[in-house]
Design an enzyme around this catalytic site. Structure first.
Site: not given
Length: 259
Positions: A52, A112
């Site tokens: 994003d 992540y």
């Protein structure tokens, strides 16, 4: 037709995410345009996933196909490419792979990290999040450990998203201290859009005593995004690793992070 994998990294601050979109500067668009200029042929990149706006990748993979041979040796091409790219994008390798190798669908695990600091540091503001309170990391680790008990993460999925399924298998989820940073590490076979930031935001609700560990589990079981916490800010999030099976590569891939 030959297929090539690129290994790269980028600072997401000045980009509207990886994927191309109208009237926005993205990593994919920037890299495609630069690579096309260097090799003097139109290139279409396929990324390992989508990040994003404002999210970083310390490790990312993309692939493209070429009918004609590359005009330069790999080291020359990389030098030219990096000299033309903005400082926020770095390409580390370009390697030919087997025809069936796919940067997105061949991946078997992704990882992540979410980075936080507890004091104001002007040099880390772009790559960390600083909460207004001191979280209880022991409680957050208890809640994070429970993530591995579940597979349906609808409660952490973006509302009205286009996911075919909200099922993921999480293999690692924990907080650790690294010097002056607190880092949340999470690995899974796949992730939903906004999933990690939604998880971190909800864990922070646990860390400040707004909800209990049992409440955290009940939120997951409810399969309702409206019950979960606010998504954590994007600048603290990094895609850090993507693993592939070794057999998909036509030759030894110098940077392959496969198991």
């Amino acid at each position: 037709m030959a297929r090539y994998f690129l290994e790269l990294a980028y600072n997401g601050k000045h980009f509207h995410g990886w994927q191309k979109q109208p009237n926005a500067i993205t990593v994919q668009q920037t890299l495609e345009q630069t690579l096309s200029t260097v090799i003097q042929s139109s290139v279409l990149l396929t990324g390992a996933g989508r990040t994003d706006t404002g999210v970083h990748a310390s490790y990312f993979v993309a692939h493209f196909d070429m009918e004609d041979p590359l005009p330069f040796e790999e080291n020359v091409l990389l030098r030219k490419l990096n000299s033309m790219l903005p400082s926020s994008i770095a390409v580390y390798s370009m390697s030919q792979v087997s025809d069936e190798a796919h940067s997105r669908f061949s991946a078997i695990r992704r990882s992540y990290e979410y980075h936080m600091i507890l004091y104001k540091d002007p040099f880390l503001e772009e790559v960390t999040h600083r909460p207004w309170f001191v979280p209880d990391f022991d409680r957050m680790n208890l809640a994070a450990e429970r993530l591995k008990d579940y597979t349906d993460f609808t409660s952490f999925a973006r509302l009205h998203g286009d996911n075919k399924t909200n099922f993921c298998k999480i293999s690692d989820a924990f907080w650790e201290k690294r010097g002056n940073r607190y880092v949340f590490v999470i690995s899974a076979d796949r992730f939903l859009r906004n999933m990690v930031r939604a998880i971190v935001g909800t864990l922070l609700d646990v860390g400040r005593g707004k909800i209990s560990v049992n409440d955290f589990c009940e939120i997951i079981e409810a399969q309702d995004r409206c019950l979960a916490g606010t998504s954590a800010p994007p600048q603290g999030l990094f895609l850090t690793d993507i693993k592939y099976p070794e057999k998909i590569f036509s030759r030894k891939w110098r940077g392959n992070k496969s198991s």
